[in-house]
Design an enzyme around this catalytic site. Structure first.
Site, short mmCIF file in Angstrom:
data_model
loop_
_atom_site.label_atom_id
_atom_site.label_comp_id
_atom_site.label_asym_id
_atom_site.label_seq_id
_atom_site.Cartn_x
_atom_site.Cartn_y
_atom_site.Cartn_z
N GLU A 472 0.86 -1.19 0.00
CA GLU A 472 0.00 0.00 0.00
C GLU A 472 0.89 1.24 0.00
O GLU A 472 1.17 1.80 -1.05
CB GLU A 472 -0.94 -0.03 1.21
CG GLU A 472 -2.08 0.96 1.09
CD GLU A 472 -3.23 0.62 2.03
OE1 GLU A 472 -4.13 1.47 2.15
OE2 GLU A 472 -3.26 -0.48 2.62
N GLU A 741 -2.27 0.46 13.52
CA GLU A 741 -3.46 0.78 12.73
C GLU A 741 -4.73 0.42 13.50
O GLU A 741 -5.74 1.11 13.40
CB GLU A 741 -3.40 0.00 11.41
CG GLU A 741 -4.59 0.23 10.48
CD GLU A 741 -4.42 -0.49 9.17
OE1 GLU A 741 -5.10 -0.12 8.20
OE2 GLU A 741 -3.60 -1.44 9.09
#
Length: 973
Positions: A472, A741
């Site tokens: 990502e 996260e």
């Protein structure tokens, strides 16, 4: 030495910048003074093209009466390309003093005009070298120069990542050049001073170029060639001689090309390097290149070129592995002791053809094995094949990894243990200047602060990425806008965000929509709180640095975003259409869902109001009266709609989520009694959840700010200090060294959250730092005068288990410090205010007559402009200088010395030895001492000659026995 000095001269935020294409650069400076309350009243700037001669300056402002000392725009004759300009500054102050001239600083221009580019983009001839090859290209050129070179500059860039060598020596120390921009619209070029690397007669220049962000794999769908299918380079070398002549060497059809030892290099997947394929001396003169291939001109327009805008990416720190161990699965693993972003450098001595493999990961699983699941398809694999000619050292050239642990395979004799001395971690990120620090009396909060900073470093690799390890690593707009205020406190991010915001504007859609990620490489755009980065980020840069130019540059983009929202649906005052991430990853989401329970329409309309407010404020800064009126009216209508839609007739918020209440308060969508009710309800939600949050990406950054701002600071502190899941400190209890996260990326039982999305280096929740700096430490600004021109020092002192806090920030004007320390008897507050600023300081629970500053009374202290006693403390306005305030902690003394007979009676009826031995270690007659408590106040025991008071333990015991709180910051009568 003069007692007023000008120092730290910068141009466009940088010290002596090489290669600007800004036609009217701005200069700033800081001032040192030995007197408190120093303000600049005038300056003089001189600019010259000669370093030691300002007799006939190119530009001289003369005595200019103003207090402005940041972003002074050059106002002399038009600047020339390829030219160094020297400047110096002197100032006058309000004490009647004139400084000496500052030390001379400089900036150097790059290319202003398109026709000044003589070079051509080149790429290997596709008939000779396949453009799709994974191997990095080598390109070279030999050239002759005359003697007596006075200066030489390279202006260069690439599509793909490049590195230059001259005469066998690497040029510069920048990495991952030219950086990642919206390549279809903007390509940065870099400027290098290579004077010392050139010589008369024969020279050679070589360039390596790999796929990088330009044509390598980006995002999780395996896409490639998003910006083009052919790598290429552009280089122009300008040489100047002592006799005034010039010579230019450029990329053109005369260059030769080949492949070399880098067989494969990808941002996500790593690099393969076969040292046996090295071509020794390939960037040196007289290298035999007869078998090398030809190049052709690449079809890339020069109109896309812009000079380097942000801080280059570099190695900023090295870390030695802490240990090496063998996992239960039999893998040999290095532990760096820190989740970091960068690369491993290692040295090996082995026979030719030995393959060493490094696999990088962030964490170990429950069994102690290295865990790669959360990388998804990213390989993070480095392979090195030795050439076998003695010790050889290698680090990857065109990739980076996010990792703490490194699995090592193939290293010679590794079954007998690796030598840690052969391995070194190199930390890589945009080379921003550290500007902020925070510490307090709680070690776990201090670790949280370290995690915030490491998370920022790891994810500020040319763009503000979401994560640095999996497939990502994209510039998610939502993550950037929630974290930017924290980011700009910790590091100087002016150039970093200037560059990124220009890419945002470049990639913005014609209708004003904003892609989810910048640069834009995935499908989807215009989610609330994500697209709002177009407005929030430039405004925050302006607040932090007083940078009015960024508002001027981004105003069209900011306005286009608000108008995009306005055009959605059939009600211009609401946003109730389209896709939204909402309160992403909130804990009140339905099972197996990433989307929080707060309705999208509420989130979207709240951010619509916020962006409209900031756009209105920007129009006001830019003196656009017409837009101020229009967007004030629009804001009022949005707020009215919000209240009509989401506030009940009885004044409650109709949506019962923490985030809904947070956004309503943070964006001033309600007032007066309704605001009090919403704040009270938010506080009760936290209490009912046993001081745990349920917020996601949208609500979390503002949660503690709204609690403290609305009178519930104690609740906010308990949220910060909460150690059980979900909380900021839960990851710290699990050994985290960066921000996660997910609140439970690693669960209590050692299992992981889903591999689909479980980064252990994801800075968004690190936005709590903003509240820690501004509220806990109390270092804030009056936003009516940005860049900390008017400073607010308003610490929230005390709270459970916190007796000390300190924040410092190196602002555009200089160092600011706010520190406090509280004991049972005293409160100390230390403040440092830079020259040419003022500060409003609030001393909570103080009385003017009780406060001393540096051992004298407030009324005698110098530097104090205004003094006011308020009901809950003392308000002071001061000028520059260092201040040391001290006063009695009346609350603490009242607690310690009060004779609370209820507590004494309860203590007398319980087991005594444990309590009193904690209080007075080694006491011989605990029952007798306890009996005396019936008739003596607690103060007597405090005065016991053997007393070694452990108040923390005592308070916990009292609470356990009495079922009542007896904390040092609370008096319960």
């Amino acid at each position: 030495m003069n007692d007023i000095q000008v120092f730290n001269l910068t141009c466009e935020y940088q010290i002596n910048p090489l290669g600007l294409d800004v036609k009217k650069p701005r200069v700033s400076w800081k001032t040192h003074s030995d007197k408190r309350g120093t303000l600049q009243i005038a300056y003089q700037i001189q600019v010259s093209q000669t370093e030691n001669n300002f007799q006939n300056p190119l530009w001289d402002t003369g005595y200019t009466e103003t207090d402005q000392s940041i972003h002074i725009e050059y106002g002399g004759p038009d600047l020339a390309s390829f030219t160094r300009y020297y400047y110096r500054v002197k100032v006058w102050d309000n004490h009647g003093r004139e400084s000496e001239w500052s030390e001379v600083a400089w900036w150097e221009t790059a290319l202003f005009e398109l026709e000044e580019w003589k070079a051509k983009w080149i790429t290997p001839n596709p008939e000779e070298i396949d453009p799709a090859t994974k191997a990095a290209f080598l390109l070279r050129k030999e050239f002759l120069l005359k003697d007596n070179i006075t200066s030489a500059r390279i202006y260069a860039t690439g599509v793909g990542l490049y590195e230059i060598s001259i005469n066998g020596e690497r040029v510069g120390n920048d990495l991952l050049t030219p950086g990642w921009t919206s390549y279809s619209k903007r390509i940065q070029y870099q400027t290098y001073d290579v004077t010392s690397q050139l010589k008369g007669q024969s020279n050679a220049v070589g360039i390596m170029v790999a796929d990088g962000w330009f044509k390598g794999n980006l995002a999780w769908e395996g896409k490639r060639n998003l910006y083009g299918e052919k790598r290429g380079v552009l280089l122009q070398l300008l040489v100047r001689y002592q006799d005034g002549t010039e010579e230019v060497i450029v990329t053109d059809e005369s260059w030769k090309t080949s492949t070399g030892p880098i067989l494969y290099s990808e941002i996500y997947h790593g690099e393969t390097y076969d040292a046996r394929l090295e071509q020794g001396g390939w960037s040196e003169p007289s290298f035999y290149d007869a078998k090398w291939k030809h190049v052709i001109v690449h079809d890339i327009p020069l109109t896309k070129l812009v000079a380097q805008e942000n801080n280059p990416t570099r190695v900023t720190e090295t870390i030695k592995p802490q240990s090496v161990f063998v996992t239960p699965a039999g893998d040999t693993v290095l532990d760096m002791g820190q989740n970091m972003v960068g690369r491993m450098r290692f040295t090996v001595d082995a026979k030719a053809g030995t393959k060493i493999i490094l696999n990088h990961a962030e964490i170990l699983d429950n069994d102690g094995n290295i865990y790669f699941g959360n990388l998804r398809t990213a390989k993070q694999k480095v392979e090195y094949i030795t050439k076998g000619e003695g010790p050889e050292t290698y680090a990857p050239y065109f990739t980076f990894q996010g990792f703490r642990y490194v699995k090592v395979e193939g290293y010679p004799d590794q079954e007998n243990g690796l030598s840690l001395d052969h391995f070194l971690g190199e930390v890589i990120h945009s080379d921003m200047l550290p500007t902020g620090e925070f510490e307090c009396s709680n070690p776990m909060v201090n670790q949280l602060q370290k995690n915030i900073q490491w998370g920022q470093r790891g994810n500020f690799v040319d763009v503000p990425t979401d994560c640095p390890q999996r497939d990502e690593r994209l510039g998610w707009t939502g993550d950037a806008q929630v974290f930017i205020r924290t980011a700009l406190f910790n590091y100087h991010g002016g150039p970093f965000f200037t560059k990124w915001l220009r890419d945002l504007e470049a990639d913005q859609l014609p209708d004003g929509g904003v892609p989810f990620v910048i640069p834009n490489v995935i499908d989807g755009h215009s989610s609330a709180a994500w697209g709002d980065a177009a407005v929030i980020c430039p405004w925050t840069v302006y607040l932090s640095y007083g940078d009015k130019r960024i508002l001027e540059e981004q105003y069209t983009s900011m306005k286009a975003w608000v108008e995009y929202i306005r055009s959605q649906g059939d009600n211009e005052f609401a946003w109730n259409t389209g896709f939204h991430f909402g309160d992403w990853l909130a804990l009140d989401a339905k099972e197996d869902s990433y989307f929080g329970a707060t309705p999208n329409e509420l989130v979207a309309t709240a951010f619509y109001a916020y962006s409209t407010q900031l756009l209105r404020d920007t129009a006001n800064v830019l003196n656009n009266a017409e837009d101020v009126k229009e967007y004030t009216d629009l804001l009022n209508q949005i707020k009215k709609h919000y209240r009509d839609e989401f506030i009940t007739p009885l004044g409650r918020l109709a949506v019962s989520t923490q985030t809904a209440h947070v956004l309503t308060l943070m964006f001033d969508l309600v007032v007066d009694k309704v605001k009090e009710r919403v704040a009270k309800d938010l506080n009760e939600m936290i209490l009912e959840n046993d001081y745990h949050l349920q917020t996601g990406f949208v609500g979390t950054p503002y949660l503690n700010l709204t609690l403290s701002d609305n009178g519930y600071h104690e609740t906010a502190m308990k949220l910060l200090l909460q150690e059980s899941y979900p909380s900021w400190l839960y990851p710290v209890t699990k050994g985290a060294t960066t921000i996660w996260e997910h609140w439970d990326g690693l669960k209590e039982d050692g299992s992981f959250w889903s591999d689909d999305m479980n980064s252990f280096n994801h800075y968004a929740y690190g936005a709590i730092g903003d509240w820690m700096y501004r509220v806990v430490a109390g270092l804030n600004m009056d936003e009516s005068e940005p860049a900390y021109k008017k400073i607010l020092i308003q610490p929230e002192i005390g709270g459970r288990e916190m007796t000390y806090a300190r924040a410092s920030h190196n602002s555009m004007y200089g160092q600011i410090v706010s520190a406090w320390n509280i004991t049972h008897e005293q409160i100390r507050i230390e403040v440092e205010i830079p020259v040419n600023t003022t500060a409003h300081i609030f001393l909570p629970n103080a009385k003017i007559e009780d406060v001393v500053e540096s051992d004298i009374t407030l009324k005698e202290a110098t530097g104090i402009i205004n003094l006011l006693q308020k009901e809950n403390g003392v308000s002071i306005v001061v000028g520059s200088g260092s201040y040391h305030f001290m006063y009695t902690n009346e609350r603490g003394l009242k607690q310690i010395y009060s004779d609370d007979s209820r507590i004494i009676d309860l203590l007398a009826g319980e087991e005594t030895k444990e309590i009193l031995e904690a209080f007075v270690p080694g006491i011989s007659n605990p029952n007798g001492v306890l009996a005396s408590l019936r008739i003596q106040p607690i103060k007597k025991l405090l005065d016991h000659p053997m007393a070694k008071v452990n108040r923390e333990k005592l308070n916990k015991l009292i609470g356990k026995l009495n079922s009542i709180e007896f904390e040092l910051d609370t008096v319960k009568q």
